[in-house]
Design a protein around this motif. Structure first.
Motif: not given
Length: 311
Positions: A2-11, A262-267
């Motif tokens: 899912i594309h967006g500001t909260h995209n995280a690498l799979q862990d 945002g706190s997660f994605g920064g800028v």
């Protein structure tokens, strides 16, 4: 993905995390809360999310200020001090052997109800506290690509019925705005205030750049974001013109750059809004500079916290 500001690498380590629930550390699959919880029944809860960077919870005091202000606003006694909450968060991190690239969300609801009801007098327990710490590193590929926004018809509300600065569990209007954006083929939603000026996004704060000046909303109709405040701070520290002001979609469509924070994605750069390309449709020079200055601020904060521990 899912594309967006909260995209995280799979862990895959997140499959094995333990979650703090009212003093217990439980495996992910066993971490549950009662169906009589106030947050589940009527959205009666508040929350914060903070980043763990190189062993330090950055800007934690700012997040605590916002949490305690929210508790006072909704009339909730948290039944703990800031120091006690910090200890519970650290306990969760230690139990998961976490030290870097971690996103911590802590949620407090009014407690368990005797029966489904809005009435706080029917609460029969103290507040419920849940702390979820996950290994989350933002996707640099997604950040470089940038995101697209769609202007929702759902407005950010007036502070006389639900103050937009309140970080509460009642997020349905933001979910509605995001659904509109997704159905329009965008990644996230841009939201206007009750006067038609640009306010914020559904989950992040919004900025534009025009003629080397950075603009964001007045702050009256948006979440008082911690990263938003820090971007304004680094602008002022580095002589970058920055204003909190009213502006409309007229200004947005003609902007040189746009980005969200945002706190997660920064800028995160915004490359398209309502189908219109913003600037050159890429991660702009000012946005990239501010991203670097924000990262430098985080490093300074980590150094300050380390020095205070060692003092």
């Amino acid at each position: 993905m899912i594309h967006g500001t909260h995209n995280a690498l799979q862990d895959d380590r997140n499959n094995e995390i333990v979650i703090y629930v009212n003093g217990e550390l439980l495996p992910r699959k066993d971490a549950k809360i009662s169906v009589f919880d106030s947050g589940y029944l009527v959205g009666d809860g508040i929350w914060e999310a903070v980043r763990l960077h190189k062993g330090q919870l950055v800007f934690l005091d700012m997040h605590f200020d916002r949490l305690w202000n929210a508790a006072a606003t909704v009339g909730m006694d948290l039944k703990m001090t800031r120091e006690e909450l910090a200890e519970k968060i650290q306990q969760t991190l230690d139990a998961n052997n976490m030290s870097d690239h971690v996103h911590v969300r802590f949620m407090v609801t009014r407690g368990i109800k005797k029966t489904p009801s809005q009435d706080p007098r029917l609460t029969i327990s103290g507040p419920n506290l849940v702390i979820i710490a996950e290994h989350k590193k933002a996707s640099e590929e997604s950040k470089e690509k940038g995101i697209s926004l769609f202007t929702s018809t759902i407005r950010r509300g007036s502070p006389d019925y639900l103050d937009p600065r309140l970080n509460c569990h009642s997020k349905l209007h933001e979910v509605q705005a995001l659904i509109q954006a997704l159905e329009a083929g965008a990644d996230e939603a841009l939201m206007l205030d009750i006067h038609g000026f640009v306010a914020t996004c559904n989950a992040t704060n919004f900025f534009i750049v025009k003629n080397d000046e950075v603009l964001t909303s007045t702050g009256q109709y948006c979440m008082n974001g911690i990263t938003r405040a820090n971007i304004i701070r680094v602008c002022r520290e580095n002589g970058i013109p920055c204003r909190e002001t009213n502006f409309s979609l007229f200004d947005v469509y003609g902007a040189d750059e746009a980005f969200v924070t945002g706190s997660f994605g920064g800028v995160t750069p915004v490359v398209k809004i309502d189908g219109r390309q913003i600037g050159n449709g890429k991660f702009g020079n000012m946005s990239r500079r501010l991203s670097g200055l924000y990262h430098d601020l985080i490093e300074r904060e980590v150094k300050r916290l380390n020095n205070s521990v060692n003092a």
